[in-house]
Design an enzyme around this catalytic site. Structure first.
Site, PDB file in Angstrom:
ATOM      1  N   GLY A  14       0.827  -1.208   0.000  1.00 41.43           N
ATOM      2  CA  GLY A  14       0.000   0.000   0.000  1.00 41.43           C
ATOM      3  C   GLY A  14       0.855   1.249   0.000  1.00 41.43           C
ATOM      4  CB  ALA A  17       3.973   3.474  -4.407  1.00 40.11           C
ATOM      5  CB  VAL A  48      10.592  10.402   4.336  1.00 38.62           C
ATOM      6  CG1 VAL A  48      10.879   9.498   5.498  1.00 38.62           C
ATOM      7  CG2 VAL A  48      11.239   9.868   3.063  1.00 38.62           C
ATOM      8  CB  ALA A  51       8.375  18.294  -0.215  1.00 37.12           C
ATOM      9  CE  LYS A  79       8.887  22.033  -2.862  1.00 37.09           C
ATOM     10  NZ  LYS A  79       9.321  20.643  -3.051  1.00 37.09           N
ATOM     11  CG  LEU A 331      10.530   3.724  -1.705  1.00 33.16           C
ATOM     12  CD1 LEU A 331      10.508   3.540  -0.199  1.00 33.16           C
ATOM     13  CD2 LEU A 331      11.650   4.672  -2.111  1.00 33.16           C
ATOM     14  CB  THR A 342      12.026  13.667  -7.888  1.00 29.62           C
ATOM     15  OG1 THR A 342      13.062  13.022  -7.138  1.00 29.62           O
ATOM     16  CG2 THR A 342      12.554  14.968  -8.460  1.00 29.62           C
TER      17      THR A 342
END
Length: 506
Positions: A14, A17, A48, A51, A79, A331, A342
């Site tokens: 989960g 992603a 983490v 942003a 931002k 990841l 990114t």
């Protein structure tokens, strides 16, 4: 009549992603598509990536999200860019701000006239010609048209865990089935090698036609079962550890991310509505874990609200993101430091690319399609890698072993070519659809002190008085538009709640 199931998608994992691709498939896959997501409450997510960059709007709008609701549910803030503090040398900072710098004139972009003016001694710092940076530096925020044309670009800071919950609610409301459990084994066809099912430790067998690996660094499907291989980029980006910790909100409520250079890496600061997200990315060869923890905790705006969470990683990517009937996202596809925010974008980009060639009935795809996908992913990842390496190699922090190392390391050939073009004539070439634009490269090159020895001689065809007028009028127009903008916190609270700060209960 029962609708025939065309393709059974099984998402392993989960987090951001997994739920992003689940939500996208739920929204865009044809009727009859079955979507299941396997997730275990016992397995944490890295989470983490708080942003983002402006492309996140494309994803949220495609799903039909209301921006106010999204900000409320994720405790988000706005931002306008990223400040790099100390990356060139201690005590100096520059910003990679979203949006244009200056205005073009005739055949040439603004950068060529700025370089000419800089050599003549009348150019001001780049921030004077950037709407976003002027607003960010004065902690202001705005939505809408700008004097430079178009809408003022912005992204978000938000709680990645809450974003995953937001996406999950959207996906489940549209038929995505969440299955609680840990994956035990991956079942494969003995001839083709295709994945046929995932066996859970609790016993059930989850069959499917196409599998999406969102298992994080473990990459249980794409690497554990299919052995896609890994391109290790630690020779270019040697940091291999991170610590993440939230703290109480304090200090300036900045509409920008901060990336602060430290002894053997860098620290991030991301302000949300209810807290500040912090982390330290570092190289274990030059900094111990205890030193890293001490450094991070000593440089927080407020009291930490949890213990620092360690993360170990190797920078790089899978050689094949799509292999057999399996796609790696997040990841599981690879990792690069979040200095340019990114991570979530690369999830979004993979989803967008996949939807362009969504497999037909039964999840089958031609090898040529997979090759195209993998080639595009490789290009994207390599160009982002080059941009990150630039931040490290162009430093003047002499006498610090880590920074001395990255300043003198061998560079990717693609980055070397870009640097040579810039140094010769101030030329920046955006190759195909690489993520970072000429303006982004321009800001970082100048901010890191990489000097252009010349500029395009066409710039000399414009009388100096006209160049001065271009710079002065641009600056004055931007300052005039930024000056009446509300503070970031007032804008956010009014936008999300309809009330100003003075009207919101403490």
């Amino acid at each position: 009549m029962t609708e025939k199931v065309s393709t059974r998608y099984v998402i392993a994992g989960g987090g951001t992603a997994g739920w992003m691709i689940a939500a996208a498939l739920a929204r865009f896959a044809p009727p009859g598509t079955s979507i299941s997501l396997i997730e275990s409450d016992a397995i944490g997510t890295v989470g983490v990536g708080e942003a983002t960059i402006p492309q996140i709007h494309l994803f949220n709008r495609a799903l039909g999200f209301d921006e106010r609701e999204f900000l409320r549910k994720t405790r988000g803030s706005f931002k306008l860019g990223i400040e790099f503090d100390g990356w060139r040398r201690e005590g100096e900072a520059y910003m990679h701000a979203f949006g244009p710098i200056g205005r073009p004139l005739g055949l040439l972009p603004f950068q060529q006239y700025w370089l000419r003016a800089k050599k003549a001694g009348f150019a001001k710092p780049l921030q004077r010609y950037s709407m976003n940076e002027l607003a960010a530096r004065t902690i202001r925020m705005h939505r809408g048209k700008t004097v430079q044309g178009g809408e003022m670009p912005y992204a978000y800071h938000f709680d990645a865990g809450l974003y995953a919950e937001f996406l999950r609610a959207f996906a489940e409301a549209r038929g995505v089935r969440r299955i609680e459990g840990k994956i035990g084994t991956v079942e494969q066809d003995s001839e083709s090698g295709d994945i046929t099912a995932l066996s859970l430790e609790s016993g059930p067998l989850i069959e499917g036609d196409f599998f999406i690996d969102c298992t994080g660094f473990r990459a249980l499907l794409i690497d554990g079962a299919l052995e896609a291989g890994f391109d290790d980029w630690s020779n270019f980006l040697p940091c291999d550890r991170a610590l993440a910790v939230p703290c109480e909100g304090a200090g300036d409520f900045t509409p920008y991310t901060k990336a602060i250079a430290r002894k053997a890496g860098w620290q991030w600061r991301i302000p949300l509505q209810n807290r500040i997200g912090n982390g330290l990315v570092y190289c274990s060869k030059y900094l111990s874990d205890d030193e890293a923890s001490e450094t991070l905790l000593a440089n927080l705006d407020g009291k930490p609200t949890a213990d620092p969470r360690p993360i170990q990683f190797t920078t790089g990517k899978r050689r094949e993101h799509w292999k057999n009937n399996c796609l790696a996202v997040g990841l599981a596809a690879g990792f690069m430091e979040p200095m340019e925010s990114t991570s979530i974008h690369m999830i979004q980009s993979a989803i967008s690319r996949f939807l362009q060639v969504l497999p037909q009935h039964g999840g089958k795809a031609e090898q040529a399609t997979k090759d195209w996908f993998n080639d595009q992913a490789t290009f994207e990842w390599e160009r982002i890698r080059d941009f990150l390496v630039l931040h490290y190699t162009a430093n003047e922090r002499e006498g610090q072993p880590f920074w001395d190392h990255v300043r003198n390391m061998e560079l990717p050939a693609t980055l070397t070519a870009k640097l040579e073009q810039w140094k010769a004539s101030g030329f920046i070439h955006r190759e195909h659809e690489e993520l970072f634009t000429e303006v982004g490269w321009f800001q970082v090159l100048v901010g890191q002190g990489v000097e252009a020895e010349g500029y395009n001689p066409i710039a000399d065809a414009v009388p100096e008085a006209d160049v001065r007028r271009l710079l002065d009028q641009t600056e004055h127009a931007l300052v005039a538009q930024v000056k009446p903008m509300p503070s970031h916190i007032d804008f956010l609270q009014n936008y999300v709640t309809g009330k100003t700060r003075s009207e919101v209960p403490a």
